[in-house]
Design an enzyme around this catalytic site. Structure first.
Site, PDB file in Angstrom:
ATOM      1  N   HIS A 517      -9.278  -4.873  -7.270  1.00  0.00           N
ATOM      2  CA  HIS A 517      -8.723  -5.646  -7.400  1.00  0.00           C
ATOM      3  C   HIS A 517      -8.453  -6.925  -6.497  1.00  0.00           C
ATOM      4  O   HIS A 517      -7.789  -8.239  -5.853  1.00  0.00           O
ATOM      5  CB  HIS A 517      -6.966  -4.772  -6.702  1.00  0.00           C
ATOM      6  CG  HIS A 517      -5.849  -5.711  -7.539  1.00  0.00           C
ATOM      7  ND1 HIS A 517      -5.597  -6.805  -7.405  1.00  0.00           N
ATOM      8  CD2 HIS A 517      -5.084  -4.961  -8.010  1.00  0.00           C
ATOM      9  CE1 HIS A 517      -4.136  -7.141  -8.521  1.00  0.00           C
ATOM     10  NE2 HIS A 517      -4.037  -5.691  -8.176  1.00  0.00           N
ATOM     11  N   TYR A 633       9.136  -2.990  -6.963  1.00  0.00           N
ATOM     12  CA  TYR A 633       7.879  -3.797  -6.888  1.00  0.00           C
ATOM     13  C   TYR A 633       7.588  -4.393  -7.762  1.00  0.00           C
ATOM     14  O   TYR A 633       6.664  -3.930  -8.697  1.00  0.00           O
ATOM     15  CB  TYR A 633       6.886  -3.707  -6.114  1.00  0.00           C
ATOM     16  CG  TYR A 633       5.981  -4.796  -5.604  1.00  0.00           C
ATOM     17  CD1 TYR A 633       5.400  -4.914  -4.118  1.00  0.00           C
ATOM     18  CD2 TYR A 633       5.026  -5.103  -6.591  1.00  0.00           C
ATOM     19  CE1 TYR A 633       4.752  -5.510  -3.788  1.00  0.00           C
ATOM     20  CE2 TYR A 633       4.114  -5.699  -6.171  1.00  0.00           C
ATOM     21  CZ  TYR A 633       3.762  -5.979  -4.124  1.00  0.00           C
ATOM     22  OH  TYR A 633       3.035  -7.720  -4.343  1.00  0.00           O
ATOM     23  N   SER A 635       5.666  -7.769  -9.925  1.00  0.00           N
ATOM     24  CA  SER A 635       5.041  -8.956  -9.475  1.00  0.00           C
ATOM     25  C   SER A 635       4.591  -9.859 -10.390  1.00  0.00           C
ATOM     26  O   SER A 635       5.160 -10.510 -10.834  1.00  0.00           O
ATOM     27  CB  SER A 635       3.142  -8.524  -9.397  1.00  0.00           C
ATOM     28  OG  SER A 635       2.525  -9.597  -9.460  1.00  0.00           O
ATOM     29  N   THR A 646       0.384 -13.586  -5.040  1.00  0.00           N
ATOM     30  CA  THR A 646       1.570 -13.268  -6.055  1.00  0.00           C
ATOM     31  C   THR A 646       2.411 -13.185  -5.016  1.00  0.00           C
ATOM     32  O   THR A 646       2.583 -13.650  -4.050  1.00  0.00           O
ATOM     33  CB  THR A 646       1.262 -11.612  -6.571  1.00  0.00           C
ATOM     34  OG1 THR A 646       0.691 -10.931  -5.338  1.00  0.00           O
ATOM     35  CG2 THR A 646      -0.009 -11.207  -7.744  1.00  0.00           C
TER      36      THR A 646
END
Length: 849
Positions: A517, A633, A635, A646
């Site tokens: 990531h 959450y 994104s 982001t």
């Protein structure tokens, strides 16, 4: 996506044995280093643009301008208004015989100056235009005349054929929001999930912060924003990803292949049950964004039912086409021939994350990792049954053909040599805690430097799995879950998690992608995967016997088996890493399910944002699952700005909670619930637009926290903010290249998405993708060890919530009635797979076996 897990572990990455770790750098040094990194990247991009012939514009444009000036001179015209004569006077006097040469040099100098001035003016004008974000604030689905004018100007100043990095120097920098406004938004976001006494305590901390620390921190952060390309992205990469000491298994995400068809035998009609389009579900969520392909779909794809198959069952052939396609994408990337991503077809997004897609490895360190990116690599590293191989991808004539690559992969599959004891589970070390792997890697590098360099210097990593994967008729639901789980974690020792991405090819030809990531977010890797899926299947295609098209090359060298001459002393470390990886893998509960009652088309008819619709559905489903609200959450991208990544949209708003409570209150009417639903949708849209325009909450508070640590300032408020836990982490998988597909006529060639792990031990990770206009696929993950979560249970709640919310609209009441008529068994989703047949008279195409 998986960034929520990393963000929630920020405090642990900046502490040791419960005590805060003092950052060795001073604030001035960090600002200087941020500026230095920004200028290095800028100069590197300028150099690459120069090599690609696109800086400051194409050489052809300069040649055109120079030729125009020469033509004007031949016509006794002076477009320079006397400037060329001045330039001639400054040139050396070479005598009369060189008078014509002086004229050419003067024209060239004038053309270069004029060319540079025009390009600079265009960039400045474009940057001013791109700094406007008023279009984001307009109501959903509408566009005012000023916005249309603005879009037209953007298109004019963008040029006719912009390249991937054409807009990088014109993108605005991400603004630093005001501290008071950010804190106000934060308090508003936590109010629904905190008791009155807890909220009052947070308010007191916030007021102290605004009075004592915020002014100084904001000043330094503003200074950093002036010096660096982006005030937060470099710190986000370092502190959220590279300083994290946990296993990379927690931060990877996966992508599946799309639903695929095969031309074969048998004829059948498409079942048109509006409640159940499962007849169109061809198989496992395989592929994550729609393919970026330049072709027309074969005519047979419209009305026939097909079983879930892959283009070929041959593992080596699928690997050959896929690897060839990935390297074709890299070639286009190096030449900047990939079109930039444009919102509304005109507003460009930052392309910086594409730069480290290939030839990149995350190198472990004791305190923090770093990303090692090579300019080029002409081999891939391949793992099969505990053995590592080097496969050359290029010859003296360029990139190897798919058939030649298939030949090499088949050699690996046919190689009977066993794995060495230490080699078989060596890759488990990349799944170990980073500090442990950093220490062991020094020993590996000392004793097997060539093999380690081969793996880390590869274009990417390929895993040839020995097990099949994908949808099966015998147990369709469980097979999808197993497929997702295998892509997310593997067996713990068959993925090199340090590589930017790993291509996974299963024994029956199914494909998948596992992505590290830190180097980029999901949409960037998704763009690559879209291109790969479409091109390898439809452009390259397969022969009728399932092999790649073309011929084998008897003179082609065989793959090189890597030799790991490792000491026995690292065996305990490998065993420990393997046990840890298997524990992490076994603790993940994955659930993937398609929803066919309705999709984006119905939501559009309701005049509601599709993303907001799903987010409110998730709030309702989670409340039914857990009986409480939690921080959520979602994104959102900030790539409207240079090097933006982001931002977090806090989807659990007061308005969403009021809607959910109304839905659970039997005394509320549908009209009352619908009114609250629209209010909650408007609130979510406002939060999403604010996040995209750089006015979000969490990245600003994150940067303020890092600044406070650098200044050795104690801020209980910022510490409390960073200690928050995300029990529900969500993300929509974007379909970025829909214009290349006829989604209406060929809905089964869209992606089935991808997923990620939960951000909390007692939380959920949920991703979703709209498959065409009439289907949605959900990917849910949680921890097996948690007694509070269950991925399948939440999946059922999501399905019920979708139908309940849709029934608030008159057009959606039919869905719930039809679903009730079917009963509540989940078997209907896959029940028709085994009875489908295919027309034998369908014309043969490149997708045939």
């Amino acid at each position: 996506m998986a960034e929520a897990h990393q963000a929630s572990s920020l405090l642990s990455s900046l502490s040791s044995d419960g005590a805060e770790v003092e950052l060795s750098s001073s604030v001035w040094q960090e600002i200087y280093l941020s500026a230095l990194r920004s200028w290095k990247r800028h100069l590197w991009r300028v150099w690459n643009d120069f090599l690609a012939g696109v800086v400051p514009a194409t050489p052809l444009s300069w040649l055109f301008l120079f030729s125009t000036i020469q033509l004007a001179c031949l016509l006794q015209l002076d477009p320079s208004l006397g400037l060329m004569e001045k330039i001639k006077e400054l040139l050396p006097d070479w005598g009369g015989q060189h008078h014509q040469l002086q004229g050419l040099l003067a024209a060239a100098v004038f053309a270069s100056c004029l060319w540079g001035t025009l390009i600079f003016t265009l960039h400045v004008a474009l940057r001013l235009l791109l700094s406007h974000h008023g279009w984001l604030l307009e109501p959903h689905g509408t566009m005012s005349s000023p916005t249309k004018t603005w879009l037209a100007l953007v298109r004019i100043f963008s040029g006719r054929h912009p390249r991937l990095f054409s807009f990088q120097r014109a993108l605005p920098r991400q603004p630093v929001p005001g501290a008071h406004e950010t804190v106000r938004k934060y308090l508003e976001s936590v109010r629904p999930v905190l008791r009155d006494d807890a909220f009052d305590s947070v308010v007191a901390l916030a007021n102290d912060f605004l009075r004592l620390q915020a002014p100084r921190l904001q000043l330094y952060l503003q200074l950093k924003s002036w010096c660096a390309s982006n005030y937060v992205s470099d710190w986000w990469e370092e502190f959220v990803y590279l300083r994290s000491r946990g296993s990379l298994v927690n931060s990877t995400y996966y992508m599946m292949v799309r639903r695929e068809r095969q031309a074969g035998a048998g004829r059948g009609l498409v079942a048109l049950a509006t409640h159940d389009s499962a007849e169109r579900w061809l198989g496992p969520p395989s592929g994550t964004s729609m393919a970026s392909v330049y072709f027309v779909f074969p005519p047979f794809a419209t009305k026939q039912d097909f079983l879930y198959v892959t283009p070929t069952p041959l593992q080596a052939a699928r690997a050959g086409n896929a690897v060839h396609t990935l390297l074709l994408y890299r070639h286009l990337l190096n030449r900047q021939e990939i079109p930039p991503t444009l919102l509304m077809g005109m507003r460009p997004l930052c392309s910086a994350q594409y730069e480290r897609m290939f030839n990149t490895t995350r190198i472990p360190g004791v305190e923090k990792d770093y990303l090692c990116h090579l300019q080029d690599s002409q081999h891939v590293a391949v793992f099969h049954q505990g053995r590592f191989f080097r496969v050359e991808t290029h010859s003296s004539n360029g990139l190897l053909s798919p058939r030649a690559l298939e030949q090499q992969f088949q050699d690996i599959l046919d190689d009977p040599s066993p794995a060495c004891p230490l080699e078989e589970h060596l890759a488990a070390l990349t799944a170990a805690p980073r500090s442990m792997w950093a220490q062991v890697r020094e020993s590996v590098k000392t004793h097997a430097a060539t093999a380690l360099e081969t793996v880390e210097g590869a274009a990417f990593f390929v895993s040839l799995d020995s097990e099949p994967a994908g949808l099966t008729r015998e147990n369709p639901a469980a097979s999808l879950d197993t497929y997702a789980h295998s892509l997310l974690t593997g067996q713990g020792h068959d993925r090199w998690f340090d590589k930017s991405f790993t291509l996974i090819v299963f024994s029956n030809g199914k494909l998948g992608l596992s992505v590290e990531h830190s180097w980029a977010d999901c949409p960037v890797a998704g763009h690559l995967w879209e291109f790969t899926l479409a091109t390898e299947c439809f452009q390259l295609g397969y022969a009728t016997d399932g092999h790649c098209k073309g011929y084998t090359d008897p003179a082609l060298p065989k793959p090189q088996r890597l030799q790991w001459d490792l000491p026995e002393q690292i065996q305990p470390s490998i065993s420990l890493a393997l046990r840890g990886a298997k524990t992490l893998s076994g603790n993940i509960d994955c659930h993937v399910f398609p929803f066919f009652h309705f999709g984006k088309s119905f939501i559009k008819r309701c005049h509601v944002s599709s993303d907001s619709f799903i987010q409110l559905v998730l709030q309702l489903a989670h409340f039914r699952d857990r009986g409480q609200f939690c921080l959520t959450y979602e994104s959102a991208m900030t790539r409207l700005f240079l090097e933006g990544r982001t931002e977090t949209v806090r989807s659990c708003t007061r308005e969403a909670c009021q809607f959910v409570r109304a839905m659970e209150n039997k005394e509320r009417t549908d009209q009352q619930c619908l009114a609250l639903f629209r209010v909650a949708v408007d609130k979510h849209q406002a939060l999403l637009k604010a996040a995209m325009s750089g006015q979000g909450i969490d990245r600003h508070l994150f940067a303020l926290y890092i600044m406070s640590r650098l200044l050795h300032m104690q801020s209980p408020f910022l510490t409390q903010v960073q200690s928050q836990q995300w029990l529900l982490s969500t993300s929509q998988i974007p379909v970025q290249q829909a214009h290349l597909f006829d989604v209406h006529n060929y809905p089964d060639y869209v992606s089935s998405g991808g997923g990620f792990g939960p951000a909390h031990d007692h939380g959920y990770g949920v991703s979703y993708i709209f498959m065409g206009e009439n289907a949605i696929t959900f990917h849910i993950s949680s921890k097996q060890s948690s007694t509070e979560t269950d991925s399948h249970r939440l999946g059922q709640h999501i399905e019920d919530a979708l139908l309940d919310v849709a029934s608030l609209f008159q057009a959606g009441q039919q869905f719930k009635r039809q679903f009730t008529g079917l009963g509540e068994s989940s078997c209907w989703k896959y029940s028709n797979l085994s009875c489908k047949t295919v027309d034998p008279n369908i014309p043969k195409s490149s997708t045939n076996l």
